[in-house]
Design a protein around this motif. Structure first.
Motif, mmCIF file in Angstrom:
data_model
loop_
_atom_site.group_PDB
_atom_site.id
_atom_site.type_symbol
_atom_site.label_atom_id
_atom_site.label_comp_id
_atom_site.label_asym_id
_atom_site.label_seq_id
_atom_site.Cartn_x
_atom_site.Cartn_y
_atom_site.Cartn_z
ATOM 1 N N ALA A 128 0.857 -1.193 0.000
ATOM 2 C CA ALA A 128 0.000 0.000 0.000
ATOM 3 C C ALA A 128 0.887 1.234 0.000
ATOM 4 O O ALA A 128 2.108 1.141 0.081
ATOM 5 C CB ALA A 128 -0.925 -0.009 1.221
ATOM 6 N N ALA A 151 -6.707 10.016 -2.633
ATOM 7 C CA ALA A 151 -7.941 9.449 -3.171
ATOM 8 C C ALA A 151 -8.672 8.640 -2.092
ATOM 9 O O ALA A 151 -8.064 8.141 -1.141
ATOM 10 C CB ALA A 151 -7.612 8.563 -4.377
ATOM 11 N N ASP A 152 -9.989 8.509 -2.248
ATOM 12 C CA ASP A 152 -10.800 7.811 -1.253
ATOM 13 C C ASP A 152 -10.353 6.365 -1.059
ATOM 14 O O ASP A 152 -10.310 5.874 0.077
ATOM 15 C CB ASP A 152 -12.282 7.853 -1.654
ATOM 16 N N ASP A 153 -10.016 5.693 -2.169
ATOM 17 C CA ASP A 153 -9.626 4.294 -2.031
ATOM 18 C C ASP A 153 -8.297 4.153 -1.301
ATOM 19 O O ASP A 153 -8.079 3.200 -0.548
ATOM 20 C CB ASP A 153 -9.562 3.624 -3.401
ATOM 21 N N ALA A 154 -7.413 5.124 -1.503
ATOM 22 C CA ALA A 154 -6.137 5.091 -0.785
ATOM 23 C C ALA A 154 -6.352 5.331 0.698
ATOM 24 O O ALA A 154 -5.737 4.664 1.548
ATOM 25 C CB ALA A 154 -5.183 6.129 -1.359
ATOM 26 N N ALA A 156 -9.129 4.702 2.319
ATOM 27 C CA ALA A 156 -9.865 3.555 2.847
ATOM 28 C C ALA A 156 -8.949 2.386 3.156
ATOM 29 O O ALA A 156 -9.250 1.540 4.004
ATOM 30 C CB ALA A 156 -10.944 3.132 1.855
ATOM 31 N N ALA A 157 -7.800 2.346 2.476
ATOM 32 C CA ALA A 157 -6.862 1.258 2.713
ATOM 33 C C ALA A 157 -6.066 1.439 3.995
ATOM 34 O O ALA A 157 -5.419 0.494 4.473
ATOM 35 C CB ALA A 157 -5.904 1.131 1.517
ATOM 36 N N ARG A 163 -6.981 7.373 9.301
ATOM 37 C CA ARG A 163 -7.807 8.036 8.293
ATOM 38 C C ARG A 163 -8.214 9.438 8.707
ATOM 39 O O ARG A 163 -8.768 10.192 7.911
ATOM 40 C CB ARG A 163 -9.064 7.204 8.015
#
Length: 202
Positions: A128, A151-154, A156-157, A163
């Motif tokens: 990641a 980004a949101d997906d980054a 979320a990881a 976060r």
């Protein structure tokens, strides 16, 4: 130099005027003497001018040499400065490159804020990657403020506790870094927050 030449010329002109007055009083007898006197005066004037011109040329040559010497000195200093800056920049880039290779952490920018300094960071691992800002506020010089972005997906990881913005003491920065490294290498094993004395939520 010009003042001295003017004084000489004035003096010689007075002598010429005196000789002319004498010639007017004795026109027949003094004609030849007048011509000789005028020729002598002209020679004196010419010699004085030549002397002054030679002195001025010498001064110009000296000043020209001084200017050239100073220009050369400035050029050497500029070259030395550029070499020093290039060497410093190169060494810094090499250090940052090695740090990024060893830790995965890259500092992309340093931003001076009204209330502190912000370091724009990028940290990557095989599993990641994370982007975040570490801010040192003027009124809290011993703490880091962590703010994730991307980004949101980054986002979320990331583990839940990474976060949202959090703050921690600068003495715990090493712990924060390795906790984040652990997640970037093993995301499934690092979902739990670190000890409270290392990273504290705000």
């Amino acid at each position: 130099r010009y003042d001295a030449a003017d004084e000489v010329i004035k003096k010689l002109r007075k002598e010429v005027a005196g000789l002319k007055r004498q010639a007017e009083k004795q026109p027949a007898a003094a004609a030849a003497s007048k011509d000789d006197a005028e020729a002598s005066v002209r020679q004196k004037i010419e010699k004085e001018f030549e002397k002054q011109i030679a002195l001025l040329r010498q001064q110009v040559e000296t000043l020209t040499q001084d200017v050239l010497a100073k220009d050369q000195a400035i050029e050497r200093l500029e070259k030395h400065r550029k070499l020093t800056e290039t060497s410093t920049d190169y060494n810094l880039r090499q250090k940052l490159r090695v740090m990024e290779e060893v830790t995965g952490l890259a500092i992309d920018d340093l931003v001076a804020e009204d209330d502190g300094l912000s370091y724009i960071c990028r940290q990557a691992g095989p599993a990641a990657a994370a982007k975040y800002v570490l801010t040192v506020f003027d009124d809290l010089p011993n703490d880091y403020q962590y703010t994730p972005f991307g980004a949101d997906d980054a986002l979320a990881a990331l583990p839940t506790y990474l976060r949202e913005p959090i703050s921690f003491e600068r003495s715990a920065a090493n712990m924060f870094h390795w906790r984040l490294c652990d997640h970037l290498h093993n995301p499934a094993d690092s979902s739990q927050p670190p000890p409270a004395n290392a990273v504290n939520g705000t």
